[in-house]
Write a protein that holds these residues in place. Structure first.
Motif, PDB file in Angstrom:
ATOM      1  N   LEU A  52       0.825  -0.999  -0.197  1.00  0.00           N
ATOM      2  CA  LEU A  52      -0.064   0.101   0.025  1.00  0.00           C
ATOM      3  C   LEU A  52       0.596   1.271  -0.294  1.00  0.00           C
ATOM      4  CD1 LEU A  52      -3.173  -0.941   2.844  1.00  0.00           C
ATOM      5  CD2 LEU A  52      -2.907  -1.131   0.619  1.00  0.00           C
ATOM      6  N   ILE A  53       0.509   2.237  -0.439  1.00  0.00           N
ATOM      7  CA  ILE A  53       0.930   3.439  -0.745  1.00  0.00           C
ATOM      8  C   ILE A  53       0.663   4.292  -0.662  1.00  0.00           C
ATOM      9  CG2 ILE A  53       2.591   5.337  -2.432  1.00  0.00           C
ATOM     10  CD1 ILE A  53       3.529   2.345  -4.048  1.00  0.00           C
ATOM     11  N   ALA A  54       0.909   4.591   0.287  1.00  0.00           N
ATOM     12  CA  ALA A  54      -0.407   6.641   0.493  1.00  0.00           C
ATOM     13  C   ALA A  54       0.317   8.113   0.419  1.00  0.00           C
ATOM     14  CB  ALA A  54      -0.024   6.461   2.517  1.00  0.00           C
ATOM     15  N   HIS A  55      -0.121   8.825  -0.092  1.00  0.00           N
ATOM     16  CA  HIS A  55       0.458   9.828  -0.851  1.00  0.00           C
ATOM     17  C   HIS A  55       0.122  11.102  -0.283  1.00  0.00           C
ATOM     18  CE1 HIS A  55       0.631   7.731  -4.529  1.00  0.00           C
ATOM     19  NE2 HIS A  55      -0.657   7.254  -4.454  1.00  0.00           N
ATOM     20  N   HIS A  56       1.299  11.314   0.634  1.00  0.00           N
ATOM     21  CA  HIS A  56       1.457  12.085   1.611  1.00  0.00           C
ATOM     22  C   HIS A  56       2.369  13.705   0.985  1.00  0.00           C
ATOM     23  CE1 HIS A  56      -0.363  10.100   5.093  1.00  0.00           C
ATOM     24  NE2 HIS A  56       0.367   9.349   4.306  1.00  0.00           N
ATOM     25  N   VAL A  57       1.893  15.052   1.640  1.00  0.00           N
ATOM     26  CA  VAL A  57       2.410  16.108   1.152  1.00  0.00           C
ATOM     27  C   VAL A  57       4.431  16.402   1.007  1.00  0.00           C
ATOM     28  CG1 VAL A  57       3.029  18.997   1.680  1.00  0.00           C
ATOM     29  CG2 VAL A  57       0.773  17.685   1.770  1.00  0.00           C
ATOM     30  N   ALA A  58       4.305  15.519   1.982  1.00  0.00           N
ATOM     31  CA  ALA A  58       5.751  14.877   2.084  1.00  0.00           C
ATOM     32  C   ALA A  58       6.668  14.053   1.359  1.00  0.00           C
ATOM     33  CB  ALA A  58       6.210  14.841   4.111  1.00  0.00           C
ATOM     34  N   GLY A  59       5.572  13.212   0.541  1.00  0.00           N
ATOM     35  CA  GLY A  59       5.489  12.217  -0.566  1.00  0.00           C
ATOM     36  C   GLY A  59       5.141  11.613   0.036  1.00  0.00           C
ATOM     37  N   PRO A  60       5.714   9.908  -0.994  1.00  0.00           N
ATOM     38  CA  PRO A  60       4.521   8.684  -1.350  1.00  0.00           C
ATOM     39  C   PRO A  60       5.259   7.928   0.556  1.00  0.00           C
ATOM     40  CG  PRO A  60       5.961   8.806  -2.826  1.00  0.00           C
ATOM     41  CD  PRO A  60       6.023  10.446  -2.420  1.00  0.00           C
TER      42      PRO A  60
END
Length: 225
Positions: A52-60
């Motif tokens: 699972l790859i969560a997409h955050h502001v700081a990066g995946p």
């Protein structure tokens, strides 16, 4: 933070690297992307993961979870697209690299080289045996290849300089002086003379340079000869 640069690789050279270094088969199946996350299944040897790859502001942020082979096979059938490739690790100087020889969705050869620092990645000058860089082209990412198929791939030329650069890399002689042009010419003559398909049985008794040159000569022959 590590940085990875990706380049095309001539199929003849990739085949020679596979012959010398082997590799292991990797299968990946990708589910359709969502705004906040993406997911894919990966099977490598006897190990399988749901990633699972969560997409955050700081990066995946990647979160792998180990699953059974049976679970992986069931999930692969539900994915929107799959990719299958032979993964071959290799060292380029002090940097780690991986050759990917794609079988599915179509034949394609890539080499990815990883750097510990972004500054080092920017300064890196690719050797002559690398093809064009495709780092910034999303069409060459595994997810895109699996979901949308192979893009239009330019031909990658194999030259004497490229061959000798690869031989140096396989012999861990990166950075040593290159052969004199006269020596290159003599090596080329040797490779042209070794086109007999029956020479496979002779390869095991040759040093790495002779084996690679002979195999390259054979791989570049027109079909049907």
């Amino acid at each position: 933070m590590s940085t990875t640069r990706v380049f095309l690789l001539a199929s003849a050279l990739a085949r020679l690297i596979e012959r010398e270094r082997g590799g292991h088969l990797v299968r990946q199946g990708f589910f359709p992307d969502r705004t906040d996350r993406s997911a894919h299944v990966q099977v490598s040897g006897e190990t399988a993961h749901l990633i699972l790859i969560a997409h955050h502001v700081a990066g995946p942020r990647e979160e792998p979870a180990e699953i059974s082979q049976a679970q992986a096979e069931a999930l692969l059938e539900l994915t929107a697209g799959q990719a299958e490739y032979l993964s071959i690790p290799m060292a380029i100087g002090s940097h780690g690299a991986t050759i990917q020889r794609f079988v599915t969705p179509a034949p394609l050869d890539l080499i990815s080289i990883t750097f510990k620092q972004d500054k080092t990645a920017r300064k890196f000058q690719p050797p002559a045996w690398f093809g064009p860089e495709v780092t910034s082209e999303a069409a060459y990412q595994v997810r895109s290849l699996a979901l949308t198929g192979l893009p239009s791939v330019p031909a990658v030329e194999v030259t004497n300089e490229a061959l000798h650069g690869l031989l140096d890399a396989l012999d861990n002689r990166v950075g040593e002086p290159q052969l004199h042009p006269a020596e290159v010419s003599r090596v080329s003559e040797t490779s042209e003379a070794a086109l007999d398909p029956e020479t496979d049985q002779e390869l095991d008794g040759l040093n790495i340079e002779d084996r690679v040159i002979r195999e390259l000569a054979r791989s570049l022959q027109p079909q049907g000869r």
